[in-house]
Scaffold this active site. Structure first.
Site, PDB file in Angstrom:
ATOM      1  N   CYS A   1     -37.219  39.719   3.029  1.00 42.46           N
ATOM      2  CA  CYS A   1     -37.947  38.445   2.898  1.00 42.46           C
ATOM      3  C   CYS A   1     -37.717  37.601   4.143  1.00 42.46           C
ATOM      4  O   CYS A   1     -36.631  37.618   4.723  1.00 42.46           O
ATOM      5  CB  CYS A   1     -37.470  37.685   1.660  1.00 42.46           C
ATOM      6  SG  CYS A   1     -38.404  36.167   1.354  1.00 42.46           S
TER       7      CYS A   1
ATOM      8  N   CYS B   1     -29.011  42.760  -7.676  1.00 46.28           N
ATOM      9  CA  CYS B   1     -29.268  43.523  -6.444  1.00 46.28           C
ATOM     10  C   CYS B   1     -29.592  42.657  -5.232  1.00 46.28           C
ATOM     11  O   CYS B   1     -28.870  41.729  -4.964  1.00 46.28           O
ATOM     12  CB  CYS B   1     -30.315  44.600  -6.685  1.00 46.28           C
ATOM     13  SG  CYS B   1     -31.729  44.096  -7.614  1.00 46.28           S
TER      14      CYS B   1
ATOM     15  N   CYS C   1     -29.530  33.397  -0.963  1.00 50.73           N
ATOM     16  CA  CYS C   1     -30.206  34.604  -1.458  1.00 50.73           C
ATOM     17  C   CYS C   1     -29.824  35.822  -0.624  1.00 50.73           C
ATOM     18  O   CYS C   1     -29.890  35.795   0.598  1.00 50.73           O
ATOM     19  CB  CYS C   1     -31.710  34.379  -1.406  1.00 50.73           C
ATOM     20  SG  CYS C   1     -32.658  35.860  -1.781  1.00 50.73           S
TER      21      CYS C   1
ATOM     22  N   GLU D   1     -36.361  47.509  -4.897  1.00 56.43           N
ATOM     23  CA  GLU D   1     -35.630  47.414  -6.153  1.00 56.43           C
ATOM     24  C   GLU D   1     -36.533  46.870  -7.250  1.00 56.43           C
ATOM     25  O   GLU D   1     -37.276  45.927  -7.040  1.00 56.43           O
ATOM     26  CB  GLU D   1     -34.420  46.502  -5.958  1.00 56.43           C
ATOM     27  CG  GLU D   1     -33.482  47.097  -4.923  1.00 56.43           C
ATOM     28  CD  GLU D   1     -32.287  46.215  -4.618  1.00 56.43           C
ATOM     29  OE1 GLU D   1     -31.461  46.647  -3.812  1.00 56.43           O
ATOM     30  OE2 GLU D   1     -32.189  45.122  -5.178  1.00 56.43           O
TER      31      GLU D   1
ATOM     32  N   SER E   1     -39.688  27.908  -7.241  1.00 57.33           N
ATOM     33  CA  SER E   1     -38.238  27.849  -7.034  1.00 57.33           C
ATOM     34  C   SER E   1     -37.890  26.488  -6.450  1.00 57.33           C
ATOM     35  O   SER E   1     -37.979  26.283  -5.245  1.00 57.33           O
ATOM     36  CB  SER E   1     -37.798  28.973  -6.085  1.00 57.33           C
ATOM     37  OG  SER E   1     -38.015  30.213  -6.700  1.00 57.33           O
ATOM     38  N   LEU E   2     -37.531  25.589  -7.314  1.00 57.96           N
ATOM     39  CA  LEU E   2     -37.241  24.214  -6.888  1.00 57.96           C
ATOM     40  C   LEU E   2     -35.830  24.155  -6.291  1.00 57.96           C
ATOM     41  O   LEU E   2     -35.643  23.783  -5.134  1.00 57.96           O
ATOM     42  CB  LEU E   2     -37.384  23.273  -8.096  1.00 57.96           C
ATOM     43  CG  LEU E   2     -37.092  21.801  -7.853  1.00 57.96           C
ATOM     44  CD1 LEU E   2     -38.101  21.201  -6.883  1.00 57.96           C
ATOM     45  CD2 LEU E   2     -37.096  21.019  -9.183  1.00 57.96           C
ATOM     46  N   ASN E   3     -34.862  24.476  -7.123  1.00 53.14           N
ATOM     47  CA  ASN E   3     -33.476  24.674  -6.665  1.00 53.14           C
ATOM     48  C   ASN E   3     -32.764  23.447  -6.113  1.00 53.14           C
ATOM     49  O   ASN E   3     -31.600  23.538  -5.695  1.00 53.14           O
ATOM     50  CB  ASN E   3     -33.389  25.799  -5.615  1.00 53.14           C
ATOM     51  CG  ASN E   3     -33.803  27.143  -6.188  1.00 53.14           C
ATOM     52  OD1 ASN E   3     -33.830  27.296  -7.408  1.00 53.14           O
ATOM     53  ND2 ASN E   3     -34.135  28.095  -5.350  1.00 53.14           N
TER      54      ASN E   3
ATOM     55  N   CYS F   1     -39.023  43.455 -13.594  1.00 52.81           N
ATOM     56  CA  CYS F   1     -38.951  42.574 -12.434  1.00 52.81           C
ATOM     57  C   CYS F   1     -39.401  43.363 -11.193  1.00 52.81           C
ATOM     58  O   CYS F   1     -38.832  44.398 -10.876  1.00 52.81           O
ATOM     59  CB  CYS F   1     -37.530  42.065 -12.269  1.00 52.81           C
ATOM     60  SG  CYS F   1     -37.351  40.998 -10.846  1.00 52.81           S
TER      61      CYS F   1
ATOM     62  N   ASN G   1     -25.926  33.910  -8.720  1.00 54.38           N
ATOM     63  CA  ASN G   1     -25.245  35.209  -8.678  1.00 54.38           C
ATOM     64  C   ASN G   1     -24.558  35.337  -7.333  1.00 54.38           C
ATOM     65  O   ASN G   1     -25.238  35.344  -6.312  1.00 54.38           O
ATOM     66  CB  ASN G   1     -26.258  36.361  -8.754  1.00 54.38           C
ATOM     67  CG  ASN G   1     -27.022  36.364 -10.047  1.00 54.38           C
ATOM     68  OD1 ASN G   1     -26.471  36.087 -11.100  1.00 54.38           O
ATOM     69  ND2 ASN G   1     -28.302  36.659  -9.967  1.00 54.38           N
TER      70      ASN G   1
ATOM     71  N   SER H   1     -43.181  34.091  -9.052  1.00 58.10           N
ATOM     72  CA  SER H   1     -42.308  33.027  -8.567  1.00 58.10           C
ATOM     73  C   SER H   1     -42.491  32.878  -7.059  1.00 58.10           C
ATOM     74  O   SER H   1     -42.513  33.863  -6.332  1.00 58.10           O
ATOM     75  CB  SER H   1     -40.863  33.412  -8.892  1.00 58.10           C
ATOM     76  OG  SER H   1     -39.973  32.506  -8.297  1.00 58.10           O
TER      77      SER H   1
ATOM     78  N   GLY I   1     -38.586  39.647  -1.988  1.00 56.63           N
ATOM     79  CA  GLY I   1     -39.743  39.198  -1.224  1.00 56.63           C
ATOM     80  C   GLY I   1     -40.417  37.955  -1.768  1.00 56.63           C
ATOM     81  O   GLY I   1     -40.141  37.498  -2.876  1.00 56.63           O
ATOM     82  N   GLU I   2     -41.307  37.413  -0.949  1.00 55.52           N
ATOM     83  CA  GLU I   2     -42.066  36.215  -1.304  1.00 55.52           C
ATOM     84  C   GLU I   2     -43.525  36.645  -1.526  1.00 55.52           C
ATOM     85  O   GLU I   2     -44.253  36.925  -0.568  1.00 55.52           O
ATOM     86  CB  GLU I   2     -41.947  35.187  -0.155  1.00 55.52           C
ATOM     87  CG  GLU I   2     -42.870  33.998  -0.253  1.00 55.52           C
ATOM     88  CD  GLU I   2     -42.905  33.321  -1.605  1.00 55.52           C
ATOM     89  OE1 GLU I   2     -41.875  32.790  -2.056  1.00 55.52           O
ATOM     90  OE2 GLU I   2     -43.984  33.319  -2.243  1.00 55.52           O
TER      91      GLU I   2
ATOM     92  N   CYS J   1     -33.733  31.664   2.402  1.00 54.02           N
ATOM     93  CA  CYS J   1     -32.972  30.767   1.527  1.00 54.02           C
ATOM     94  C   CYS J   1     -31.488  31.126   1.674  1.00 54.02           C
ATOM     95  O   CYS J   1     -31.129  32.312   1.659  1.00 54.02           O
ATOM     96  CB  CYS J   1     -33.428  30.921   0.083  1.00 54.02           C
ATOM     97  SG  CYS J   1     -35.196  30.615  -0.098  1.00 54.02           S
TER      98      CYS J   1
HETATM   99  N1  SAH Z   1     -39.325  34.743  -3.281  1.00 55.56           N
HETATM  100  C1  SAH Z   1     -39.685  34.250  -4.559  1.00 55.56           C
HETATM  101  C2  SAH Z   1     -39.465  35.263  -5.669  1.00 55.56           C
HETATM  102  C3  SAH Z   1     -38.217  36.088  -5.574  1.00 55.56           C
HETATM  103  S1  SAH Z   1     -36.702  35.206  -5.776  1.00 55.56           S
HETATM  104  C4  SAH Z   1     -38.943  32.947  -4.853  1.00 55.56           C
HETATM  105  O1  SAH Z   1     -38.033  32.600  -4.114  1.00 55.56           O
HETATM  106  O2  SAH Z   1     -39.312  32.278  -5.811  1.00 55.56           O
HETATM  107  C5  SAH Z   1     -36.713  34.911  -7.533  1.00 55.56           C
HETATM  108  C6  SAH Z   1     -35.764  33.826  -7.972  1.00 55.56           C
HETATM  109  O3  SAH Z   1     -34.404  34.225  -7.765  1.00 55.56           O
HETATM  110  C7  SAH Z   1     -35.944  32.502  -7.223  1.00 55.56           C
HETATM  111  O4  SAH Z   1     -36.064  31.442  -8.134  1.00 55.56           O
HETATM  112  C8  SAH Z   1     -34.665  32.365  -6.416  1.00 55.56           C
HETATM  113  O5  SAH Z   1     -34.342  31.010  -6.224  1.00 55.56           O
HETATM  114  C9  SAH Z   1     -33.672  33.109  -7.300  1.00 55.56           C
HETATM  115  N2  SAH Z   1     -32.479  33.587  -6.605  1.00 55.56           N
HETATM  116  C10 SAH Z   1     -32.370  34.024  -5.344  1.00 55.56           C
HETATM  117  N3  SAH Z   1     -31.106  34.368  -5.064  1.00 55.56           N
HETATM  118  C11 SAH Z   1     -30.392  34.155  -6.186  1.00 55.56           C
HETATM  119  C12 SAH Z   1     -29.013  34.322  -6.529  1.00 55.56           C
HETATM  120  N4  SAH Z   1     -28.134  34.802  -5.676  1.00 55.56           N
HETATM  121  N5  SAH Z   1     -28.647  33.985  -7.782  1.00 55.56           N
HETATM  122  C13 SAH Z   1     -29.537  33.529  -8.689  1.00 55.56           C
HETATM  123  N6  SAH Z   1     -30.837  33.361  -8.420  1.00 55.56           N
HETATM  124  C14 SAH Z   1     -31.257  33.663  -7.175  1.00 55.56           C
HETATM  125 FE1  SF4 Z   2     -37.104  35.061  -0.179  1.00 56.79          FE
HETATM  126 FE2  SF4 Z   2     -37.138  34.156  -2.704  1.00 56.79          FE
HETATM  127 FE3  SF4 Z   2     -34.837  35.028  -1.546  1.00 56.79          FE
HETATM  128 FE4  SF4 Z   2     -35.933  32.736  -0.771  1.00 56.79          FE
HETATM  129  S1  SF4 Z   2     -35.116  33.211  -2.826  1.00 56.79           S
HETATM  130  S2  SF4 Z   2     -35.144  34.347   0.579  1.00 56.79           S
HETATM  131  S3  SF4 Z   2     -38.089  33.204  -0.908  1.00 56.79           S
HETATM  132  S4  SF4 Z   2     -36.644  36.260  -2.018  1.00 56.79           S
END
Ligand code: SAH
Ligand code: SF4
Length: 382
Positions: A147, A372, A154, A110, A251-253, A140, A329, A228, A198-199, A151
């Site tokens: 991945c 997506c 995600c 995607e 991605s601190l979160n 993007c 999301n 990221s 993906g990472e 997380c």
């Molecule tokens: N794997 C890498 C890059 C892809 S994810 C990473 O995790 O940084 C890109 C961003 O989308 C990250 O900051 C992640 O925390 C965020 N993300 C993942 N799932 C999400 C969701 N459902 N809603 C909003 N942001 C999300």
């Molecule tokens: Fe992978 Fe980034 Fe999703 Fe975490 S947030 S599962 S690292 S794509």
């Protein structure tokens, strides 16, 4: 699995038929080396680079700067361009487009196009060519199919890791989307975010090879790219030595390791402090800041006490930083809730009040689920 733009050899090739060899993704010496049997002079290789990365031609037969006989021989030897192809498009009312793009084995990834515009004019006349309604855009880009990081919030994580993308497949997403919009990075303001599926730092070599292609013959300045990561320390340490590199987002979160472990199990491998120490090794460019991304999950990490901890953490970080807040999301079978809008606003306010630059990323393409896999339906609002 592929790396560094190496051609994928189809297992379906019949005996006696030369294996398919992909050119898109190769550059400079790699192209000369792959085409060694033709003894091409340098200028022919340069013509090929222009055809692949500027003109984004889909077929060797279209390379009219090459004599017909050479094109024919190269095709007969099993070479093809291998420009990734858009196989499905979802268009949002806000102009965001989400594509499924087929890789070399037909698996799709995607990619999202997020135009920022002057609004443009809605076509007044049927005859007029469609007006270009954007003045800049962000693409993007995905780095893997699925991945492995898992997380908990995600959607991409639900897929597990299917495979890495090659450099050609990563840069090729950008080429396919630029071609579709007739966009020219030399003239148009195109930003890239490696925030798709993906990472990137778990597919490091292919990802960085793609960055070099994009910054080199595809002419997208590295300063317009952001990658990221979920905090893969060995990847960050390698990144610190790169001469050409995108800006970095982490991605601190979560405000601390305990909460982060619950939503990002990778924290057990590398703590927040270890990630920050690794980021400190990166020689930042003038005015460059590191972004902390912070996905707000209702009731989990979006309260005032969390904001206060984030303030301390960011102020103690030994590099200039800012925070991008992203409302989660929602997705099927993911056990979280969206943050309340006033909690999002108060979180930002608290950070700003204490001098931490904080931005709320606004949703894009809600109606087409541009989020997506997980995915990007947000774009920086600063
Ligand atoms: N794997 C890498 C890059 C892809 S994810 C990473 O995790 O940084 C890109 C961003 O989308 C990250 O900051 C992640 O925390 C965020 N993300 C993942 N799932 C999400 C969701 N459902 N809603 C909003 N942001 C999300
Ligand atoms: Fe992978 Fe980034 Fe999703 Fe975490 S947030 S599962 S690292 S794509």
């Amino acid at each position: 699995m592929t790396t560094g733009g190496q051609p994928l050899t189809s297992i379906l090739d019949a005996p006696g038929v030369p294996p398919v060899r992909t050119l898109f993704g190769l550059w400079n010496d790699e192209l000369s080396e792959s085409l060694r049997e033709f003894g091409l002079p340098k200028y022919r290789v340069r013509q090929l680079e222009t055809a692949l990365y500027r003109q984004k031609l889909a077929d060797i037969s279209e390379i009219t700067t090459w004599p017909a006989d050479l094109r024919k021989r190269v095709v007969e030897a099993g070479f093809r361009v291998g420009l990734p192809e858009i196989v499905d498009t979802f268009r949002s009312v806000d102009g965001t487009e989400r594509y499924l793009i087929a890789g070399s084995d037909g698996q799709t990834v995607e990619t999202v196009w997020m135009p920022e515009g002057d609004g443009g004019e809605e076509g007044d006349s049927d005859e007029a060519p469609p007006a270009r309604t954007w003045s800049r855009a962000t693409i993007c880009v995905s780095s893997q199919i699925g991945c492995a990081v898992n997380c908990q919030f995600c959607l991409t994580a639900k897929l597990g890791i299917i495979r890495n993308l090659s450099a050609g497949e990563i840069a090729g997403q950008v080429a396919a989307v630029l071609k579709k919009h007739d966009a020219e990075p030399g003239k148009d303001r195109i930003n890239l975010v490696f925030m798709g599926m993906g990472e990137p730092f778990l597919n490091y070599d292919a990802f960085m090879a793609a960055v070099r292609l994009l910054a080199g013959p595809m002419e997208i300045p590295e300063s317009r790219m952001t990658v990221s990561t979920s905090g893969i320390v060995p990847g960050i340490l390698r990144f610190a030595h790169e001469k050409v590199r995108p800006k970095l987002a982490i991605s601190l979160n979560a405000p601390n390791d305990a909460i982060r472990e619950g939503i990002m199990p990778i924290t057990r491998k590398w703590s927040i402090a270890e990630v920050i120490e690794a980021v400190r090794q990166i020689p930042l460019r003038q005015k460059e800041r590191v972004t902390f991304e912070y996905v707000l999950l209702g009731g989990v990490n979006d309260q005032q006490e969390h904001a206060d901890e984030v303030v301390k953490l960011v102020r103690r970080a030994p590099f200039p930083a800012k925070v991008n807040l992203i409302a989660w999301n929602p997705g099927p079978e993911v056990p979280f809730t969206m943050p309340r809008p006033d909690d999002v606003a108060r979180f930002q306010e608290r950070l700003r009040h204490h001098g931490v630059p904080a931005f709320i990323r606004r949703p894009r393409g809600r109606d087409i689920y541009a989020a997506c896999g997980q995915l990007k339906r947000t774009v920086a609002s600063q």
